[in-house]
Structure formats: C-alpha cells, structure tokens
Design an enzyme around this catalytic site. Structure first.
Site, PDB file in Angstrom:
ATOM      1  N   HIS A  49      -2.656  -3.382  -8.933  1.00  0.00           N
ATOM      2  CA  HIS A  49      -3.600  -2.679  -8.299  1.00  0.00           C
ATOM      3  C   HIS A  49      -3.785  -1.168  -8.526  1.00  0.00           C
ATOM      4  O   HIS A  49      -2.616  -0.624  -8.353  1.00  0.00           O
ATOM      5  CB  HIS A  49      -3.681  -3.043  -6.939  1.00  0.00           C
ATOM      6  CG  HIS A  49      -2.869  -2.583  -5.891  1.00  0.00           C
ATOM      7  ND1 HIS A  49      -2.911  -1.308  -5.287  1.00  0.00           N
ATOM      8  CD2 HIS A  49      -1.879  -2.950  -5.189  1.00  0.00           C
ATOM      9  CE1 HIS A  49      -1.975  -0.966  -4.360  1.00  0.00           C
ATOM     10  NE2 HIS A  49      -1.098  -2.060  -4.552  1.00  0.00           N
ATOM     11  N   ASP A  63       3.150   2.871  -4.892  1.00  0.00           N
ATOM     12  CA  ASP A  63       2.243   1.828  -4.264  1.00  0.00           C
ATOM     13  C   ASP A  63       0.854   1.992  -4.762  1.00  0.00           C
ATOM     14  O   ASP A  63      -0.079   2.655  -3.970  1.00  0.00           O
ATOM     15  CB  ASP A  63       2.254   1.517  -2.822  1.00  0.00           C
ATOM     16  CG  ASP A  63       1.610   0.348  -2.373  1.00  0.00           C
ATOM     17  OD1 ASP A  63       1.090  -0.452  -3.083  1.00  0.00           O
ATOM     18  OD2 ASP A  63       1.501   0.326  -1.068  1.00  0.00           O
ATOM     19  N   GLU A 113      -7.322  -3.261  -3.228  1.00  0.00           N
ATOM     20  CA  GLU A 113      -6.235  -4.323  -2.877  1.00  0.00           C
ATOM     21  C   GLU A 113      -5.698  -3.903  -1.642  1.00  0.00           C
ATOM     22  O   GLU A 113      -5.671  -4.744  -0.628  1.00  0.00           O
ATOM     23  CB  GLU A 113      -5.132  -4.136  -3.629  1.00  0.00           C
ATOM     24  CG  GLU A 113      -3.966  -4.990  -3.593  1.00  0.00           C
ATOM     25  CD  GLU A 113      -2.736  -4.790  -2.648  1.00  0.00           C
ATOM     26  OE1 GLU A 113      -2.070  -5.308  -2.251  1.00  0.00           O
ATOM     27  OE2 GLU A 113      -2.775  -3.338  -2.143  1.00  0.00           O
ATOM     28  N   GLU A 114      -5.771  -2.514  -1.189  1.00  0.00           N
ATOM     29  CA  GLU A 114      -5.465  -2.077   0.130  1.00  0.00           C
ATOM     30  C   GLU A 114      -6.321  -2.510   1.173  1.00  0.00           C
ATOM     31  O   GLU A 114      -6.012  -2.176   2.425  1.00  0.00           O
ATOM     32  CB  GLU A 114      -5.061  -0.492   0.055  1.00  0.00           C
ATOM     33  CG  GLU A 114      -4.245  -0.026  -0.806  1.00  0.00           C
ATOM     34  CD  GLU A 114      -2.855  -0.625  -0.608  1.00  0.00           C
ATOM     35  OE1 GLU A 114      -2.547  -0.978   0.443  1.00  0.00           O
ATOM     36  OE2 GLU A 114      -1.604  -0.264  -1.254  1.00  0.00           O
ATOM     37  N   ASP A 142       3.377  -4.883  -8.300  1.00  0.00           N
ATOM     38  CA  ASP A 142       3.268  -4.058  -7.048  1.00  0.00           C
ATOM     39  C   ASP A 142       4.290  -3.604  -6.508  1.00  0.00           C
ATOM     40  O   ASP A 142       4.958  -4.243  -6.042  1.00  0.00           O
ATOM     41  CB  ASP A 142       2.501  -5.062  -6.109  1.00  0.00           C
ATOM     42  CG  ASP A 142       1.631  -4.311  -5.051  1.00  0.00           C
ATOM     43  OD1 ASP A 142       1.793  -3.030  -5.077  1.00  0.00           O
ATOM     44  OD2 ASP A 142       0.858  -4.819  -4.307  1.00  0.00           O
ATOM     45  N   HIS A 199       2.720   4.008   2.007  1.00  0.00           N
ATOM     46  CA  HIS A 199       1.389   4.076   2.605  1.00  0.00           C
ATOM     47  C   HIS A 199       1.230   5.502   3.421  1.00  0.00           C
ATOM     48  O   HIS A 199       0.714   5.743   4.312  1.00  0.00           O
ATOM     49  CB  HIS A 199       1.106   3.172   3.599  1.00  0.00           C
ATOM     50  CG  HIS A 199       0.571   1.788   2.984  1.00  0.00           C
ATOM     51  ND1 HIS A 199      -0.202   0.798   3.804  1.00  0.00           N
ATOM     52  CD2 HIS A 199       0.460   1.334   1.533  1.00  0.00           C
ATOM     53  CE1 HIS A 199      -0.465  -0.236   2.916  1.00  0.00           C
ATOM     54  NE2 HIS A 199      -0.076   0.220   1.832  1.00  0.00           N
TER      55      HIS A 199
END
Length: 518
Positions: free
Chosen positions: A282, A294, A326-327, A355, A455
């Site tokens: 992603h 990420d 994707e998130e 990922d 994140h």
C-alpha cells in the site's frame, strides 16, 4: 555469506550466495542472470525512493494519505517511474470514505455541575474520557441530553439495543443530544437513527460489562451522518444518564466525505498472461504522518525491484500493485479484487504482500501460509505454504532467524486470500511489543514496540532499519525472480470456485485496523 552494513550508504541486498541456492526452482534454460539482478537491486536504490516519498510528504503537510495532495504526488511519482521503466501502467480510480479530524474535540457538561471532559486528541497519542467517532460530522452544538433506551445497570452479557431501531426515538425532542449505549448493533446505525430523529448530536457510551468500560474509540464506517458523534467510557455515560435535564456542549471539527483515489497496477510486457505473479504494497500513509516505514518501505522495495526486472523477459507475467486507502480498511485492494472477473482472478497464480518491512525494532516475520504456528488465524489458500517455505529457505541460506506471523487480515493480502489466491509476504512488526526471544534472535529491545513511530508523524526516513530493509528487499527480489521463471507455481492447477474461509479471525465488532464498529 558475510553481511556487511555501511551506515548511511546502504548495502547490496542480495548476492549470488543468497539467490543461487534458490535457483533450483527455476528451469535451467530460463535461468536469468541472477548474479546481475542480485547486485543491481540495492538498499541505496530503495532508499532513494523513500527519500522521494519523504520529500513529497514534506511538501504536502507531512502526509501522503489517500485523498490528499500528498497521495496524488506519490501516485504520480510511482506511476512515472514504472512508465519510464517500460511497464504497462493502469491507474485504477475508485471512491472511498475520507475522514479527517482537524482539531481536538470539546465535550462538556454545562449544567448541572459544570465539567469539561478530557479529550482524545486526533493523533491518538493519549486516550481521554471521550473520543470523536471516525466519520463523525462536524458542529458545535449545545443541548439537553436525552436518554435513548438505555439498560442501566447493564445486563450480565452485552445485549443493549439502545438506538438500534427507529422506534427507540419515539418521543425524542428534536434539537436534543442523544445519549446512547453500546450494544448489539453498529455505531453507524445508532448515529443514523439519532440524526433521523432530529438529534443535534450523539454521545455513545460503553455498555458496562467487563471489557466494555473504557472510552469508546470507534468508527461509523462511512460518512453518512453530519451531526457530531463521540464515544465515551461507561463511567461518563452512566453518570450523565443519572441526572435528568443535563445540558451538554459537543464540538467536533472534521471532514467526512466521499473522495476519489487510485490504485496503480503495472504489468510486464511479456510473460504468460494466464500465469500472473502479483506483488503489492500500500502506497498511502495515515493522515498523521509521512508513512515512510508504513508503508513507504514496502512500496519502495517493490518499485526498485520492478525497475530492475523491467528489461528481463520472464516466463510468467509480473504485476506490481500499489494500493490506496489501505489505512481505511484495505479499500484499494478490496476494490481491485472485487471488480475482477472469475477468469481474471484465475489468472493470478499468487499474490505477495509487503507492508512495513523496515521497522526500527524489527523482527523478521513471514506470513504463516500453512498455519504451522497455530496462533488463531487459518492457513492461507493452498499454495500459501509453498510461498512461506521459499522465504524460509532464503533466510535459512543466510543463517538468519525468522518467525511466522498470522494472516490476521490487517493488510492487503486479505481480499486475495478470500478469493482463494495463494498468498504470502513479509512483515517486521507494527505497534506490537517485541519479546525477549525476538531480542535474542534479531537484537533490538524487548518490551518495546517494533515500530514506536507507528501511525505517527515521526514515521520518517529516520524510522527505517537499514538491515531489515536490506534483508527483506533481498527476499522479495529472490521470490520475484523465482516465480517469474517457475514452470510450477504454488497452488493447485485448478483453483476451487469458492473458498470456505475468512480473511481474518477477528472480532466481528472491529474493522481490520482494530477500530470498534459496534
């Protein structure tokens, strides 16, 4: 083989000593110059892509999230690199539900006994007494709380239907703020029913049983409401419910709407179109940061490998995929698989997913295709076990420790394994905590997250472990070459029309990112 890492400069990821022991999987007549490939796929090449993604984020508010200019610029960069290399590139558009919380919400009791409740900030860096629901509408409203079909004290088992039926709002006073209890239906249903009844806002509190008392951090699933909606702990909700005539103020500052975005699909110009070897990662980040580990790491690795394989005629068709959104629940890969015809699905012989392959406090994790670890999720479709064994062999050649990790549905392999397509891939850990055994295997620090910037805004180029990036990119390059030339790809020659399995052994009340939906 000696593995030498020069800080900052990176290393050659694979050498003939890594790749050639695996070349037995290739027909001799079709064996490409693996040594050349091994020396051309390098960590510095991957890191140049990561630096470009960081520059894009820096120029676009620190993010590359789907639906933002940062993602558009990332898309253009990747597509441009692939076209330059000679791939047939398809930009696949789709719409998705976008959500952003622009500022910290406010929730306060105006009367009686005024009180300001502690918020959960948009970046989730701490958990307060309330949190804005994902896909909440925006607004600044003050009104009287009105209880809606509450069960207090709560029943022994979760059973509240508070707000689940339109009839629960019979007699509801328009302009009031609905006080709802978590229970047996999705938060989205409760919020939509409250809005339809004329509520100015909605407060949903946890139900109260063991394990259901903390502050609700949930999602409404889609941008279907315009009123402010927050979740609270059971203690806050129970207290508010006990005083008639309570007046509260509720303020949220959000954008919740449907936006367009795109997947990027790149096919080689040669190879059997009925035998597609597909790799994916992603490309989008979360809104909170640039997403360099990420998942810039997976995207940059397969982009560099694609660029080096572009001029090599292969027996099977290679397809490189860069997913969006994707998130927000694997939306890009889900859309891609959902619009494939059964014949098109059957041509995809395997899918490899990458990922987060360079977490700073990494462990080398291979997706557990045969469920030999027996940790909860089922095995992948037939052939997934063979993919796992290929990656195991790669690391074994290096005398490098490795562990299995479940197909838990948290990344873009999910829609593929649901369709019965053999899958595999690599992962170095996210917010999970490194064990003492893993510290012995891989170094780093036990008791600390694999990626402490997961994140967050600090997921920058400084958040990359060069050794993990090198090892994993070498494994990816090896698998790409092996499967590009293999006459006997993993899995059965004829795939079952349906697959009796689910992508993830997860609670029904959460989405794949772990956000509560009900």
């Amino acid at each position: 083989m000696r593995f030498t890492l020069r800080k900052g400069a990176g290393i050659a990821i694979a050498t003939a000593a890594l790749v050639l022991p695996l070349a037995s999987a290739l027909p001799a007549a079709a064996d490409p110059d693996l040594t050349l490939l091994a020396h051309t796929v390098t960590a510095p090449g991957v890191k140049k892509h990561l630096q470009k993604l960081q520059q894009i984020a820096n120029a676009n508010g620190g993010t590359r999230a789907a639906g933002t200019p940062g993602f558009t610029a990332s898309r253009d960069y990747v597509a441009g690199q692939l076209k330059k290399a000679g791939y047939k590139v398809t930009i696949q558009p789709f719409d998705f539900p976008f959500f952003e919380e622009h500022g910290t919400a406010t929730f306060q009791r105006i009367s009686p006994n005024p009180r300001v409740y502690t918020p959960t900030p948009p970046d989730g860096s701490s958990v307060g007494e309330f949190a804005t629901m994902t896909y909440s509408g925006a607004g600044d409203v003050t009104g009287q709380l009105q209880n809606v079909d509450l069960v207090l004290p709560p029943s022994a088992d979760p059973s509240s239907t508070s707000g689940c039926e339109a009839s629960d709002f019979a007699g509801f006073t328009a302009g009031n703020i609905a006080l709802l209890q978590r229970g047996t239906c999705p938060f989205q249903v409760k919020a939509e029913n409250a809005q339809a009844a004329g509520a100015a806002g909605a407060v949903i509190f946890n139900e109260g049983q063991e394990g259901r008392t903390d502050t609700l951090q949930g999602t409404l699933g889609a941008p279907t409401v315009t009123i402010p909606v927050v979740g609270t702990s059971f203690a806050v909700g129970n207290d508010l419910a006990g005083t008639a005539g309570t007046v509260v103020r509720l303020k949220t500052d959000t954008t919740s709407e449907v936006r367009p975005t795109e997947n990027i699909i790149a096919d080689t110009k040669w190879g059997d179109p009925n035998k597609v070897v597909q790799l994916g990662a992603h490309l989008d980040s979360v809104l909170a940061g640039p997403g360099i580990n990420d998942n810039g790491s997976g995207s940059a690795a397969i982009l560099e490998i694609a660029s080096k394989l572009a001029k090599i005629p292969t027996k099977n068709k290679l397809r490189f995929s860069f997913w969006s959104a994707e998130e927000l629940n694997l939306l890009g890969s889900t859309h891609y698989v959902s619009v494939l015809t059964p014949a098109e699905q059957a041509k995809i012989k395997l899918y490899l997913n990458f990922d987060m392959i360079a977490s700073t406090n990494y462990a080398l994790k291979i997706y557990d295709g045969d469920d030999s670890d027996a940790e909860g999720a089922p095995a992948g479709p037939p052939g997934s076990d063979e993919i796992e064994k290929l990656f195991e062999k790669y690391f074994n050649v290096l005398r490098q420790a490795h562990n299995g990790t479940d197909f838990d549905g948290r990344s873009d392999y999910g829609p593929f394994i649901d369709a019965g397509i053999p899958a595999g891939g690599l992962f170095t850990g996210a917010e999970g905590i490194k064990t003492a055994e893993e510290q012995t295997q891989f170094g780093g620090t036990a008791g600390v997250a694999y990626d402490s910037c997961y994140h967050q805004a600090c997921d920058t180029t400084a958040n990359i472990n060069d050794k993990a990036l090198a090892l994993n990119t070498g494994a990816i390059a090896t698998a790409a070459v092996v499967y590009a030339f293999s006459r006997d790809l993993p899995g059965p020659d004829v795939r079952p029309a349906t697959l009796a399995r689910t992508a993830k052994a997860k609670p029904a009340a959460t989405d794949v990112q772990g956000r509560l939906v009900g």
